[in-house]
Design a protein around this motif. Structure first.
Motif, short mmCIF file in Angstrom:
data_model
loop_
_atom_site.label_atom_id
_atom_site.label_comp_id
_atom_site.label_asym_id
_atom_site.label_seq_id
_atom_site.Cartn_x
_atom_site.Cartn_y
_atom_site.Cartn_z
N GLU A 181 0.84 -1.21 0.00
CA GLU A 181 0.00 0.00 0.00
C GLU A 181 0.87 1.25 0.00
O GLU A 181 0.59 2.23 -0.71
CB GLU A 181 -0.90 0.01 1.24
CG GLU A 181 -1.70 1.28 1.42
CD GLU A 181 -2.42 1.33 2.76
OE1 GLU A 181 -2.47 2.43 3.35
OE2 GLU A 181 -2.91 0.29 3.23
N ILE A 182 1.96 1.22 0.76
CA ILE A 182 2.84 2.39 0.87
C ILE A 182 3.68 2.54 -0.40
O ILE A 182 3.91 3.65 -0.87
CB ILE A 182 3.75 2.26 2.11
CG1 ILE A 182 2.90 1.96 3.35
CG2 ILE A 182 4.56 3.53 2.30
CD1 ILE A 182 1.79 2.95 3.60
N ILE A 183 4.12 1.41 -0.95
CA ILE A 183 4.88 1.47 -2.21
C ILE A 183 4.01 2.07 -3.31
O ILE A 183 4.47 2.93 -4.08
CB ILE A 183 5.36 0.06 -2.62
CG1 ILE A 183 6.34 -0.49 -1.58
CG2 ILE A 183 6.00 0.08 -4.00
CD1 ILE A 183 6.72 -1.94 -1.79
N ALA A 184 2.75 1.65 -3.37
CA ALA A 184 1.82 2.18 -4.37
C ALA A 184 1.61 3.68 -4.17
O ALA A 184 1.59 4.45 -5.14
CB ALA A 184 0.48 1.45 -4.28
N SER A 185 1.47 4.10 -2.93
CA SER A 185 1.28 5.52 -2.63
C SER A 185 2.50 6.34 -3.04
O SER A 185 2.37 7.44 -3.57
CB SER A 185 1.00 5.73 -1.14
OG SER A 185 -0.19 5.08 -0.76
N PHE A 186 3.69 5.80 -2.77
CA PHE A 186 4.93 6.49 -3.13
C PHE A 186 5.00 6.69 -4.65
O PHE A 186 5.34 7.78 -5.14
CB PHE A 186 6.13 5.69 -2.63
CG PHE A 186 7.45 6.39 -2.81
CD1 PHE A 186 7.85 7.37 -1.92
CD2 PHE A 186 8.30 6.07 -3.87
CE1 PHE A 186 9.06 8.03 -2.07
CE2 PHE A 186 9.51 6.72 -4.03
CZ PHE A 186 9.89 7.71 -3.13
N ILE A 187 4.68 5.63 -5.40
CA ILE A 187 4.69 5.72 -6.87
C ILE A 187 3.64 6.71 -7.35
O ILE A 187 3.88 7.50 -8.28
CB ILE A 187 4.46 4.33 -7.49
CG1 ILE A 187 5.65 3.41 -7.16
CG2 ILE A 187 4.30 4.43 -9.01
CD1 ILE A 187 5.45 1.97 -7.57
N ASN A 188 2.46 6.69 -6.72
CA ASN A 188 1.41 7.65 -7.09
C ASN A 188 1.86 9.09 -6.87
O ASN A 188 1.59 9.98 -7.68
CB ASN A 188 0.14 7.38 -6.28
CG ASN A 188 -0.61 6.15 -6.75
OD1 ASN A 188 -0.37 5.67 -7.86
ND2 ASN A 188 -1.49 5.64 -5.92
N GLY A 189 2.53 9.31 -5.74
CA GLY A 189 3.04 10.65 -5.46
C GLY A 189 4.07 11.09 -6.49
O GLY A 189 4.05 12.24 -6.95
N LEU A 190 4.96 10.17 -6.87
CA LEU A 190 5.95 10.49 -7.90
C LEU A 190 5.28 10.80 -9.23
O LEU A 190 5.69 11.72 -9.95
CB LEU A 190 6.91 9.30 -8.08
CG LEU A 190 8.00 9.11 -7.03
CD1 LEU A 190 8.79 7.85 -7.31
CD2 LEU A 190 8.93 10.32 -6.98
N ALA A 191 4.22 10.04 -9.56
CA ALA A 191 3.49 10.28 -10.81
C ALA A 191 2.89 11.68 -10.82
O ALA A 191 2.95 12.39 -11.84
CB ALA A 191 2.38 9.23 -10.97
N LEU A 192 2.32 12.09 -9.69
CA LEU A 192 1.76 13.45 -9.60
C LEU A 192 2.84 14.51 -9.84
O LEU A 192 2.62 15.47 -10.58
CB LEU A 192 1.14 13.66 -8.21
CG LEU A 192 -0.24 13.05 -7.95
CD1 LEU A 192 -0.58 13.14 -6.47
CD2 LEU A 192 -1.31 13.75 -8.77
N ALA A 193 3.99 14.32 -9.23
CA ALA A 193 5.08 15.29 -9.35
C ALA A 193 5.60 15.37 -10.79
O ALA A 193 5.82 16.46 -11.32
CB ALA A 193 6.22 14.93 -8.39
N VAL A 194 5.77 14.21 -11.43
CA VAL A 194 6.26 14.17 -12.81
C VAL A 194 5.27 14.82 -13.76
O VAL A 194 5.65 15.60 -14.66
CB VAL A 194 6.55 12.71 -13.24
CG1 VAL A 194 6.84 12.64 -14.74
CG2 VAL A 194 7.73 12.15 -12.45
N ILE A 195 3.98 14.52 -13.59
CA ILE A 195 2.95 15.11 -14.44
C ILE A 195 2.92 16.62 -14.28
O ILE A 195 2.80 17.38 -15.26
CB ILE A 195 1.57 14.50 -14.11
CG1 ILE A 195 1.51 13.07 -14.63
CG2 ILE A 195 0.43 15.32 -14.72
CD1 ILE A 195 0.33 12.29 -14.12
N ALA A 196 3.05 17.09 -13.03
CA ALA A 196 3.04 18.53 -12.77
C ALA A 196 4.21 19.22 -13.48
O ALA A 196 4.05 20.30 -14.06
CB ALA A 196 3.12 18.78 -11.26
N LEU A 197 5.40 18.60 -13.45
CA LEU A 197 6.56 19.16 -14.13
C LEU A 197 6.35 19.20 -15.64
O LEU A 197 6.72 20.16 -16.33
CB LEU A 197 7.81 18.35 -13.80
CG LEU A 197 8.33 18.48 -12.36
CD1 LEU A 197 9.48 17.51 -12.12
CD2 LEU A 197 8.79 19.91 -12.08
#
Length: 315
Positions: free
Chosen positions: A88-104
């Motif tokens: 669950e935490i690994i998935a959340s970490f990847i989701n957070g990274l996805a948000l940051a990359v998309i924002a950039l």
């Protein structure tokens, strides 16, 4: 499970509310994502296209969150003794990274369009954004209610995704109205960049929270010094050391500690009292307490100091 693990606590997380919420959210999101991608290309609006890219990440994030919830229901085995809760935490970490990359990505494309503005189909842009606003309001409410019932970092990360989508829809509508009255197409990428900043903030928050759990830091809700002090107040305890407190996943905590006790104390009774204290006061159901004697277990200068304390107690 092996026979020796018969009484092993099941590190399993049943999340019926979260599961239903994510299925509903995934279906609605997938439908609207297709609509927004088509609308973004037809209207040539960066605001719509950036939001559709974010929606694609929502679909992937929700799919990963669903996988995490199903993984969390699997029982521990001889290899994964903590079960599969950490996924669950690994998935959340990847989701957070996805948000940051998309924002950039949105920010970079926004700069390009500020330098070279393009005409957009305002009517189509406004219609799709209005539908998106309605969809995101509904999904944000659904996720917020689910989070109140079941604490889940995946639901929280999904909520940040949809809060970003909701703000995106509002931004696109404002952008379309301003462009209509001013004729300034540059407002489309400018609004997109503001949306990107908000999305990045949400992603950074999720990355930070999941990072702390992956690094097995002490959860913010606990004060380690207070827990240590309370253990020391248990009858027979001289001192506490080698103490660790961490989260396996949200709302699943573990504690280990080594405890020096007086020679006239009953070890089993002392351990039982400590475990009961940790469970009743702190909600720590999975604790491992190791009883030690400074004369037997070598702890250097610290052990000698404890030995003197024990002798002082005895006298």
């Amino acid at each position: 499970m092996n026979k020796c693990d018969y009484h092993h606590l099941n590190h399993v997380k049943e999340q019926h509310k979260s599961k239903k919420t994510l299925w509903f959210t995934l279906i609605i999101t997938l439908f609207f994502t297709v609509m927004e991608i088509v609308g973004g290309f037809l209207s040539d609006s960066l605001a719509l296209l950036s939001d559709s890219a974010h929606m694609i990440s929502d679909v992937l994030a929700l799919g990963m969150s669903m996988t995490a919830i199903y993984m969390a229901t699997r029982n521990p085995n001889k290899k994964y003794t903590f079960g599969f809760l950490r996924f669950e935490i690994i998935a959340s970490f990847i989701n957070g990274l996805a948000l940051a990359v998309i924002a950039l990505g949105i920010f970079i494309e926004g700069i390009k369009r500020v330098m070279n503005p393009r005409e957009v189909d305002l009517q189509l842009m406004l219609i799709i954004a209005s539908i998106g606003l309605l969809v995101n309001i509904i999904l944000t409410i659904v996720l917020s209610r689910s989070l109140k019932e079941e604490e889940n970092l995946n639901i929280k990360s999904a909520l940040w995704h949809f809060l970003g989508d909701l703000l995106s829809s509002v931004g696109i509508i404002i952008s379309a109205i301003l462009i209509y009255f001013t004729g300034l197409s540059i407002l489309d990428p400018l609004i997109s960049m503001i949306i990107g900043g908000i999305i990045f903030t949400g992603g950074a928050k999720i990355i930070h929270e999941s990072y702390l759990i992956l690094m097995e830091s002490v959860p913010e809700k606990f004060d380690l010094d207070s827990v240590r002090h309370d253990i020391r107040t248990v009858e027979g305890v001289v001192d506490v050391h080698e103490m660790h407190l961490w989260a396996v996943t949200t709302d699943h905590y573990s504690l280990t500690a080594h405890v020096f006790i007086r020679e006239d104390s009953q070890p089993l009774s002392t351990i039982s009292t400590i475990n009961r204290l940790l469970k009743d006061k702190y909600g720590l159901k999975h604790s491992t307490i190791q009883i030690e004697h400074p004369a037997i277990n070598d702890h250097g200068l610290y052990g000698k100091e404890m030995l003197l304390k024990k002798q002082a107690y005895s006298s």
